[in-house]
Design a protein around this motif. Structure first.
Motif, PDB file in Angstrom:
ATOM      1  N   ASN A 254       0.822  -1.212   0.000  1.00 33.22           N
ATOM      2  CA  ASN A 254       0.000   0.000   0.000  1.00 33.22           C
ATOM      3  C   ASN A 254       0.852   1.257   0.000  1.00 33.22           C
ATOM      4  N   ASP A 255       1.993   1.243   0.704  1.00 35.13           N
ATOM      5  CA  ASP A 255       2.870   2.413   0.709  1.00 35.13           C
ATOM      6  C   ASP A 255       3.629   2.555  -0.603  1.00 35.13           C
ATOM      7  N   THR A 256       4.170   1.464  -1.119  1.00 33.50           N
ATOM      8  CA  THR A 256       4.918   1.565  -2.378  1.00 33.50           C
ATOM      9  C   THR A 256       3.992   1.898  -3.541  1.00 33.50           C
ATOM     10  N   TYR A 257       2.733   1.488  -3.449  1.00 30.74           N
ATOM     11  CA  TYR A 257       1.740   1.878  -4.451  1.00 30.74           C
ATOM     12  C   TYR A 257       1.549   3.393  -4.436  1.00 30.74           C
ATOM     13  N   ILE A 258       1.395   3.945  -3.242  1.00 27.35           N
ATOM     14  CA  ILE A 258       1.169   5.384  -3.119  1.00 27.35           C
ATOM     15  C   ILE A 258       2.371   6.177  -3.633  1.00 27.35           C
ATOM     16  N   PHE A 259       3.579   5.679  -3.399  1.00 29.36           N
ATOM     17  CA  PHE A 259       4.778   6.468  -3.692  1.00 29.36           C
ATOM     18  C   PHE A 259       5.549   6.020  -4.930  1.00 29.36           C
ATOM     19  N   SER A 260       5.055   5.035  -5.645  1.00 29.03           N
ATOM     20  CA  SER A 260       5.778   4.548  -6.818  1.00 29.03           C
ATOM     21  C   SER A 260       6.063   5.663  -7.819  1.00 29.03           C
TER      22      SER A 260
ATOM     23  N   HIS B 274      -0.759  -6.239   8.067  1.00 29.76           N
ATOM     24  CA  HIS B 274      -0.290  -6.246   6.680  1.00 29.76           C
ATOM     25  C   HIS B 274      -0.805  -7.470   5.904  1.00 29.76           C
ATOM     26  N   GLU B 275       0.049  -7.983   4.992  1.00 27.78           N
ATOM     27  CA  GLU B 275      -0.396  -9.040   4.092  1.00 27.78           C
ATOM     28  C   GLU B 275      -0.558 -10.391   4.777  1.00 27.78           C
ATOM     29  N   SER B 276      -0.117 -10.511   6.031  1.00 27.66           N
ATOM     30  CA  SER B 276      -0.276 -11.780   6.745  1.00 27.66           C
ATOM     31  C   SER B 276      -1.738 -12.181   6.866  1.00 27.66           C
ATOM     32  N   ARG B 277      -2.652 -11.200   6.836  1.00 30.27           N
ATOM     33  CA  ARG B 277      -4.074 -11.526   6.948  1.00 30.27           C
ATOM     34  C   ARG B 277      -4.564 -12.336   5.747  1.00 30.27           C
ATOM     35  N   PHE B 278      -3.835 -12.293   4.630  1.00 28.19           N
ATOM     36  CA  PHE B 278      -4.238 -13.014   3.435  1.00 28.19           C
ATOM     37  C   PHE B 278      -3.603 -14.405   3.345  1.00 28.19           C
ATOM     38  N   THR B 279      -2.634 -14.690   4.204  1.00 28.40           N
ATOM     39  CA  THR B 279      -1.860 -15.926   4.042  1.00 28.40           C
ATOM     40  C   THR B 279      -1.853 -16.831   5.268  1.00 28.40           C
ATOM     41  N   TYR B 280      -2.373 -16.355   6.393  1.00 36.21           N
ATOM     42  CA  TYR B 280      -2.208 -17.131   7.633  1.00 36.21           C
ATOM     43  C   TYR B 280      -2.891 -18.494   7.595  1.00 36.21           C
ATOM     44  N   LYS B 281      -3.967 -18.634   6.833  1.00 39.61           N
ATOM     45  CA  LYS B 281      -4.673 -19.917   6.805  1.00 39.61           C
ATOM     46  C   LYS B 281      -3.825 -21.019   6.189  1.00 39.61           C
ATOM     47  N   THR B 282      -2.933 -20.633   5.277  1.00 38.18           N
ATOM     48  CA  THR B 282      -2.068 -21.646   4.665  1.00 38.18           C
ATOM     49  C   THR B 282      -1.072 -22.200   5.666  1.00 38.18           C
TER      50      THR B 282
ATOM     51  N   ARG C 281       6.851  -8.652   0.222  1.00 39.65           N
ATOM     52  CA  ARG C 281       7.215  -9.974   0.728  1.00 39.65           C
ATOM     53  C   ARG C 281       6.419 -11.058   0.003  1.00 39.65           C
ATOM     54  N   GLU C 282       5.170 -10.763  -0.313  1.00 38.44           N
ATOM     55  CA  GLU C 282       4.338 -11.703  -1.058  1.00 38.44           C
ATOM     56  C   GLU C 282       4.324 -11.285  -2.522  1.00 38.44           C
ATOM     57  N   GLN C 283       4.639 -12.218  -3.414  1.00 38.22           N
ATOM     58  CA  GLN C 283       4.726 -11.896  -4.830  1.00 38.22           C
ATOM     59  C   GLN C 283       3.484 -12.294  -5.616  1.00 38.22           C
ATOM     60  N   ASP C 284       2.572 -13.002  -4.993  1.00 30.13           N
ATOM     61  CA  ASP C 284       1.350 -13.406  -5.676  1.00 30.13           C
ATOM     62  C   ASP C 284       0.551 -12.169  -6.090  1.00 30.13           C
ATOM     63  N   ALA C 285       0.233 -12.086  -7.382  1.00 32.21           N
ATOM     64  CA  ALA C 285      -0.447 -10.903  -7.904  1.00 32.21           C
ATOM     65  C   ALA C 285      -1.798 -10.679  -7.239  1.00 32.21           C
ATOM     66  N   GLY C 286      -2.502 -11.754  -6.946  1.00 36.29           N
ATOM     67  CA  GLY C 286      -3.796 -11.628  -6.302  1.00 36.29           C
ATOM     68  C   GLY C 286      -3.698 -11.049  -4.905  1.00 36.29           C
ATOM     69  N   ILE C 287      -2.680 -11.483  -4.160  1.00 38.59           N
ATOM     70  CA  ILE C 287      -2.487 -10.965  -2.805  1.00 38.59           C
ATOM     71  C   ILE C 287      -2.078  -9.500  -2.852  1.00 38.59           C
ATOM     72  N   LEU C 288      -1.206  -9.149  -3.782  1.00 38.05           N
ATOM     73  CA  LEU C 288      -0.801  -7.748  -3.928  1.00 38.05           C
ATOM     74  C   LEU C 288      -2.017  -6.869  -4.215  1.00 38.05           C
ATOM     75  N   ASP C 289      -2.864  -7.328  -5.116  1.00 36.90           N
ATOM     76  CA  ASP C 289      -4.043  -6.545  -5.479  1.00 36.90           C
ATOM     77  C   ASP C 289      -4.989  -6.394  -4.292  1.00 36.90           C
ATOM     78  N   ARG C 290      -5.243  -7.484  -3.577  1.00 35.94           N
ATOM     79  CA  ARG C 290      -6.143  -7.429  -2.415  1.00 35.94           C
ATOM     80  C   ARG C 290      -5.588  -6.528  -1.330  1.00 35.94           C
ATOM     81  N   HIS C 291      -4.278  -6.615  -1.122  1.00 38.53           N
ATOM     82  CA  HIS C 291      -3.627  -5.792  -0.104  1.00 38.53           C
ATOM     83  C   HIS C 291      -3.809  -4.300  -0.426  1.00 38.53           C
ATOM     84  N   ILE C 292      -3.512  -3.941  -1.641  1.00 35.69           N
ATOM     85  CA  ILE C 292      -3.586  -2.530  -2.032  1.00 35.69           C
ATOM     86  C   ILE C 292      -5.031  -2.037  -2.017  1.00 35.69           C
TER      87      ILE C 292
END
Length: 280
Positions: free
Chosen positions: A25-31, A161-169, A236-247
């Protein structure tokens, strides 16, 4: 954009230190700012990326001119920094989560080893405010919480952060959603992180930077997130879907303007922390 024009017309060449996290979310804002796609003539940034807890600590030391911080930390540095109205990470479905490797009674955590992402994070403050037993707190880097809870080193942990999208795994279970608790208590968005600027800069300078951030977000909105090398290079997470959901979760209307609701959320956080004596 009158404030940017004011800076261009009235300021000599200026270099400011700017710090934010490597989270998407931060790198998206400042890219667009980091790449120079959007800029204010004569204004140069010395950019630094750090974990949010490091940013919080550096803010206490007044290291940077502009910085991302946890809202809990903002409450501690108001004398030296002013709150910006743009760039915030607030929302209704994005709060910290308390996780464990097995179901636990959340009202019987007194003997539990609980991992937190930092003693200056809003996650730690919210946990204190919600009234649960603190147990035995440990403060570790946020990205280590899931694997160290899964391994049994800690009984439970509060993730951000993105851990909310991956903890179930990792086989972890959610015990409580602190963002949901906050909304039920206050009816307000959970105030996680915000941007601050060192006091001493003029209101025109503050507004010019806020406008620059809005331009950078607008530029990011025009492009495919998954193809942005700046975002992927720090994530840290490279999955495009996770990146999109995070942002999409953390860059929202509150990132464009805190507004009255965002301000009310910070005031509610300060009031509750003050009432419990946490800020003294």
């Amino acid at each position: 954009m009158p404030s940017i024009n004011f800076w261009c017309n009235n300021m000599q060449s200026t270099k400011m230190t700017l710090a934010y996290s490597p989270c998407p979310n931060d790198t998206y804002i400042f890219s667009a700012i980091a790449s120079g796609k959007v800029a204010i003539p004569g204004l140069e940034f010395d950019i630094h990326l750090h974990d949010i807890e490091d940013l919080n600590q550096y803010a206490l030391e007044q290291r940077y001119d502009i910085s991302k911080v946890s809202c809990y930390t903002w409450l501690r540095i108001r004398e030296h920094y002013r709150l910006l109205q743009t760039g915030a990470a607030f929302g209704h479905e994005c709060g910290p989560l308390l996780l464990a490797s097995k179901p636990l009674d959340i009202h019987a955590l007194g003997d539990c080893r609980i991992a937190f992402p930092g003693a200056l994070t809003t996650a730690w403050l919210l946990f204190q405010l919600c009234g649960l037993s603190i147990g035995m707190p440990f403060f570790i880097p946020y990205h280590e919480i899931v694997p160290r809870v899964a391994s049994g080193e800690f009984d439970c942990g509060v993730i951000i952060h993105e851990s909310r999208f991956t903890y179930k795994t990792a086989g972890l279970h959610q015990l409580i959603d602190l963002g949901k608790w906050w909304r039920e208590e206050t009816g307000l968005p959970v105030p996680l992180g915000c941007f601050v600027m060192r006091r001493g800069f003029s209101q025109d300078q503050v507004q010019a930077f806020e406008e620059l951030m809005l331009c950078s977000i607008a530029e990011a909105d025009r492009h495919d997130i998954a193809s942005d090398e700046y975002i992927r290079g720090h994530a840290r997470e490279q999955d495009a879907g996770i990146l999109d959901r995070h942002i999409r979760l953390y860059v929202n209307d509150y990132s464009l303007d805190l507004g009255r609701e965002g301000q009310a959320a910070i005031e509610a956080l300060a009031e509750r922390a003050g009432r419990m004596g946490i800020l003294t």
